[in-house]
Write a protein that holds these residues in place. Structure first.
Motif, mmCIF file in Angstrom:
data_model
loop_
_atom_site.group_PDB
_atom_site.id
_atom_site.type_symbol
_atom_site.label_atom_id
_atom_site.label_comp_id
_atom_site.label_asym_id
_atom_site.label_seq_id
_atom_site.Cartn_x
_atom_site.Cartn_y
_atom_site.Cartn_z
ATOM 1 N N GLN A 50 0.856 -1.186 0.000
ATOM 2 C CA GLN A 50 0.000 0.000 0.000
ATOM 3 C C GLN A 50 0.894 1.239 0.000
ATOM 4 O OE1 GLN A 50 -2.479 0.454 3.444
ATOM 5 N NE2 GLN A 50 -3.366 2.381 2.751
ATOM 6 N N VAL A 51 0.839 2.007 -1.079
ATOM 7 C CA VAL A 51 1.668 3.200 -1.180
ATOM 8 C C VAL A 51 0.966 4.366 -0.505
ATOM 9 C CG1 VAL A 51 2.819 4.802 -2.737
ATOM 10 C CG2 VAL A 51 2.702 2.372 -3.318
ATOM 11 N N LEU A 52 1.611 4.928 0.480
ATOM 12 C CA LEU A 52 1.050 6.052 1.227
ATOM 13 C C LEU A 52 1.589 7.365 0.687
ATOM 14 C CD1 LEU A 52 1.591 4.681 4.862
ATOM 15 C CD2 LEU A 52 -0.437 4.415 3.445
ATOM 16 N N SER A 53 0.804 8.408 0.848
ATOM 17 C CA SER A 53 1.347 9.734 0.576
ATOM 18 C C SER A 53 2.380 10.055 1.646
ATOM 19 C CB SER A 53 0.238 10.784 0.585
ATOM 20 O OG SER A 53 -0.237 10.985 1.910
ATOM 21 N N THR A 54 3.234 11.022 1.368
ATOM 22 C CA THR A 54 4.234 11.415 2.364
ATOM 23 C C THR A 54 3.556 11.846 3.651
ATOM 24 O OG1 THR A 54 5.680 12.148 0.577
ATOM 25 C CG2 THR A 54 6.229 12.896 2.791
ATOM 26 N N LYS A 55 2.496 12.605 3.541
ATOM 27 C CA LYS A 55 1.757 13.074 4.720
ATOM 28 C C LYS A 55 1.211 11.897 5.517
ATOM 29 C CE LYS A 55 -1.910 16.354 6.056
ATOM 30 N NZ LYS A 55 -2.787 15.470 6.844
ATOM 31 N N GLU A 56 0.614 10.926 4.814
ATOM 32 C CA GLU A 56 0.066 9.754 5.489
ATOM 33 C C GLU A 56 1.155 8.963 6.200
ATOM 34 O OE1 GLU A 56 -3.745 8.641 2.584
ATOM 35 O OE2 GLU A 56 -1.722 7.975 2.059
ATOM 36 N N ALA A 57 2.297 8.814 5.557
ATOM 37 C CA ALA A 57 3.396 8.066 6.170
ATOM 38 C C ALA A 57 3.894 8.760 7.431
ATOM 39 C CB ALA A 57 4.536 7.902 5.170
ATOM 40 N N ILE A 58 4.050 10.064 7.368
ATOM 41 C CA ILE A 58 4.531 10.813 8.529
ATOM 42 C C ILE A 58 3.543 10.716 9.681
ATOM 43 C CG2 ILE A 58 4.999 13.154 9.386
ATOM 44 C CD1 ILE A 58 6.198 13.750 6.590
ATOM 45 N N GLU A 59 2.262 10.807 9.365
ATOM 46 C CA GLU A 59 1.249 10.794 10.419
ATOM 47 C C GLU A 59 1.018 9.399 11.011
ATOM 48 O OE1 GLU A 59 -1.529 14.586 9.010
ATOM 49 O OE2 GLU A 59 -2.154 12.529 8.504
ATOM 50 N N SER A 60 1.263 8.361 10.224
ATOM 51 C CA SER A 60 0.974 7.006 10.712
ATOM 52 C C SER A 60 2.197 6.298 11.301
ATOM 53 C CB SER A 60 0.394 6.148 9.585
ATOM 54 O OG SER A 60 1.307 6.029 8.519
ATOM 55 N N ARG A 61 3.382 6.861 11.129
ATOM 56 C CA ARG A 61 4.598 6.225 11.638
ATOM 57 C C ARG A 61 4.557 6.122 13.159
ATOM 58 N NH1 ARG A 61 8.315 6.601 14.762
ATOM 59 N NH2 ARG A 61 7.451 8.609 15.398
ATOM 60 N N GLU B 19 1.818 -4.827 17.284
ATOM 61 C CA GLU B 19 1.179 -3.845 18.160
ATOM 62 C C GLU B 19 0.767 -2.648 17.307
ATOM 63 O OE1 GLU B 19 3.708 -1.931 20.998
ATOM 64 O OE2 GLU B 19 5.406 -1.798 19.613
ATOM 65 N N ALA B 20 -0.137 -1.844 17.847
ATOM 66 C CA ALA B 20 -0.591 -0.628 17.162
ATOM 67 C C ALA B 20 -0.592 0.508 18.172
ATOM 68 C CB ALA B 20 -1.979 -0.830 16.557
ATOM 69 N N PRO B 21 0.579 1.062 18.461
ATOM 70 C CA PRO B 21 0.664 2.108 19.495
ATOM 71 C C PRO B 21 -0.136 3.354 19.110
ATOM 72 C CG PRO B 21 2.841 1.279 18.888
ATOM 73 C CD PRO B 21 1.878 0.765 17.871
ATOM 74 N N ALA B 22 -0.703 3.980 20.137
ATOM 75 C CA ALA B 22 -1.383 5.253 19.934
ATOM 76 C C ALA B 22 -0.342 6.342 19.675
ATOM 77 C CB ALA B 22 -2.219 5.600 21.166
ATOM 78 N N PRO B 23 -0.754 7.432 19.056
ATOM 79 C CA PRO B 23 0.203 8.531 18.833
ATOM 80 C C PRO B 23 0.764 9.046 20.158
ATOM 81 C CG PRO B 23 -1.809 8.876 17.564
ATOM 82 C CD PRO B 23 -2.079 7.731 18.495
#
Length: 206
Positions: free
Chosen positions: A2-13, A188-192
């Motif tokens: 799944q290719v993410l936008s740069t914004k999506e990648a930064i926000e979901s990392r 795991e899926a850590p919260a921000p």
């Protein structure tokens, strides 16, 4: 994938410290390293180097040298990300000339950069390695963000015994470990994590 936008990648990392045992295909590892290869660096010096560690015994040794942070050996792959100090000097020298040849730098700037490189080379590997690490950090972040396209998680690790890792792999002082980067499919899926408000980051006014 799944290719993410740069914004999506930064926000979901997220920093991932629990991994599934699922192996990572070698072609994906090479894709991650390709993203690092394309990172910017001072005068195009490209000082990053990578040790790919997949075997359990070596990962356990790295875990011990990272103050027994257990997720190191649990990750399918650990990248030992290093700075090539002499490569940085050599790369800057050729990079300055390349930029001069294509007209990016005039003679004045070329002279200044060459003098700066000469001064840096006299600092010694231990001192210079800290400067080189800034360039390597950019390449690491390229890997961290690109990994998300493959559903992979990573965790920057700086808490480690750099000298002991050098000895483990038989490297001289020219190859300096900058970080360990465990990589794997997240379990795991850590919260921000809490972030400082953007208003507090701006010095003065816009």
């Amino acid at each position: 994938m799944q290719v993410l936008s740069t914004k999506e990648a930064i926000e979901s990392r997220r920093s991932i410290r629990q991994f599934k045992p699922e192996a990572i295909n070698d072609s994906i590892i090479m894709e991650l390293l390709e993203s690092a290869r394309l990172a910017p660096s001072g005068c195009n010096s490209q000082p990053w180097r990578f040790k790919i560690v997949k075997d359990k015994a070596t990962k356990e040794q790295l875990q011990a040298l990272a103050y027994d942070q257990k997720f190191v050996s649990q990750a399918p792959v650990v990248l030992v990300v290093c700075a090539d100090v002499q490569g940085y000097i050599d790369g800057r020298t050729s990079g300055v000339q390349d930029l001069a040849d294509i007209g990016v730098f005039d003679n004045r700037l070329t002279t200044i950069l060459n003098e700066t490189t000469h001064k840096k080379s006299a600092l010694g590997f231990n001192v210079l390695s800290h400067s080189v690490a800034f360039n390597v950090a950019i390449a690491i972040e390229h890997i961290v963000l690109r990994a998300l396209d493959f559903g992979l998680g990573t965790c920057w690790m700086k808490l480690m015994n750099e000298q002991a890792i050098q000895q483990l792999f038989g490297w001289d002082n020219n190859i300096v470990p900058v970080a360990l980067l465990p990589i794997g499919y997240p379990a795991e899926a850590p919260a921000p994590r809490k972030r400082v408000p953007i208003e507090d980051l701006i010095i003065g006014s816009i």
